[in-house]
Scaffold this active site. Structure first.
Site, short mmCIF file in Angstrom:
data_model
loop_
_atom_site.label_atom_id
_atom_site.label_comp_id
_atom_site.label_asym_id
_atom_site.label_seq_id
_atom_site.Cartn_x
_atom_site.Cartn_y
_atom_site.Cartn_z
N LYS A 10 16.52 26.02 70.73
CA LYS A 10 17.43 25.24 69.86
C LYS A 10 16.77 23.93 69.49
O LYS A 10 15.84 23.45 70.14
CB LYS A 10 18.77 24.99 70.57
CG LYS A 10 18.68 24.23 71.89
CD LYS A 10 18.60 22.73 71.80
CE LYS A 10 18.54 22.06 73.16
NZ LYS A 10 18.18 20.63 73.10
N ASP A 136 23.66 22.75 78.30
CA ASP A 136 23.34 23.49 77.08
C ASP A 136 23.64 24.98 77.17
O ASP A 136 23.52 25.69 76.17
CB ASP A 136 21.86 23.31 76.73
CG ASP A 136 21.55 21.93 76.16
OD1 ASP A 136 22.50 21.22 75.80
OD2 ASP A 136 20.36 21.57 76.09
#
Length: 278
Positions: A10, A136
């Protein structure tokens, strides 16, 4: 049963650190895009009944320090599973890069074992379990572009155009804990004062929201970050930013051709990846 699963990286297009909590975590406001840079997890039954995690580069810690081990162990404990599992990871996402590799690996493990062990856990419950492993992890269970709030447990889908990135990892590991430790939080706005406004329809629209509160600290520890950003901008990116707690820097490009044309200008700056939104 054997599974092979892609575990994506990401980038943080916006990362605001709002406050430090009593439990040591930080409240965040972050716009995240999941990208086409993948680790590959190979998962199979382990006859010994143990949880075994290995990687192809011998980089990852063992036991509770390993997010994949923690994910598998948490799932076994939560649902009374006694079956063993062996997980082998092909590492392509650099360690200490701010690209979310360990969290993505943990999320992929939770989703894969949910399928392998036929637990039929819905994503909301999986995201709650993921939050126990790392901030996350829930976003990778959600998948796709999203707004991440709280300590990462509050996820809202965000509509973004398909973006092309040139990601540069300057071959320097940054410790997330060290970066946050050195961060001086100036509370100029309350949590409810930060909003995501405007139409994010093009790469140029997205470039206007690029902001990372951790970048100044990351650059102090790894000055190369500043040089990489400048080189990306000189090479035609519409915007560049450090991702997460660093040390990776990404440039946003209008299309694949422009991202690949910039590769030559960034040679020698570190490991280079041309990727796109997924």
């Amino acid at each position: 049963m054997k599974l092979s699963c892609a575990s994506p990286a990401k980038v943080n297009l916006m990362l605001k650190v709002l406050s430090k909590r009593e439990d040591g975590y930080h409240n965040l406001f972050s716009v995240v895009d999941v990208i086409s840079l993948y680790d590959i997890l190979h998962i199979k039954e382990e006859p010994s009944g143990k949880v075994i995690v290995k990687d192809d580069r011998g980089l990852l810690p063992e036991g509770e320090q390993n997010t994949v081990f923690r994910a598998a162990t948490l799932l076994r404990k939560q649902y009374g599973i006694t079956r063993g599992v062996k997980i082998f990871i092909e590492k392509n996402i650099p360690i200490g890069s701010g690209l979310g590799g360990p969290s993505s690996n943990a999320a992929t493990t939770l989703k894969a074992l949910n399928m392998m062990w036929e637990l039929q856990i819905n994503d909301d419950v999986l995201m709650g379990l993921g939050a126990e492993i790392g901030a996350d992890v829930p976003l990778f269970i959600h998948g796709g572009s999203c707004l991440m709030e709280g300590i990462g447990e509050r996820i809202t889908p965000v509509s973004l155009p398909r973006l092309w990135y040139l990601v540069v990892y300057p071959d320097t590991i940054l410790s997330t804990a060290e970066v946050y430790k050195r961060l001086k939080i100036v509370l100029t706005k309350g949590e409810n004062d930060i909003k995501l406004t405007g139409n994010l329809a093009t790469a140029y629209d997205v470039s206007r929201i690029l902001e990372n509160d951790l970048e100044k600290v990351g650059t102090l520890i790894c000055p190369t970050i500043k040089n990489v950003k400048a080189r990306l901008m000189d090479s035609g990116s519409v915007g560049a930013l450090m991702s997460g707690s660093g040390s990776s820097v990404f440039g946003i490009f209008e299309n694949e051709e422009k991202a690949r044309n910039a590769l030559k200008s960034l040679e020698g700056m570190g490991s280079l990846f041309v990727t796109h939104s997924i």
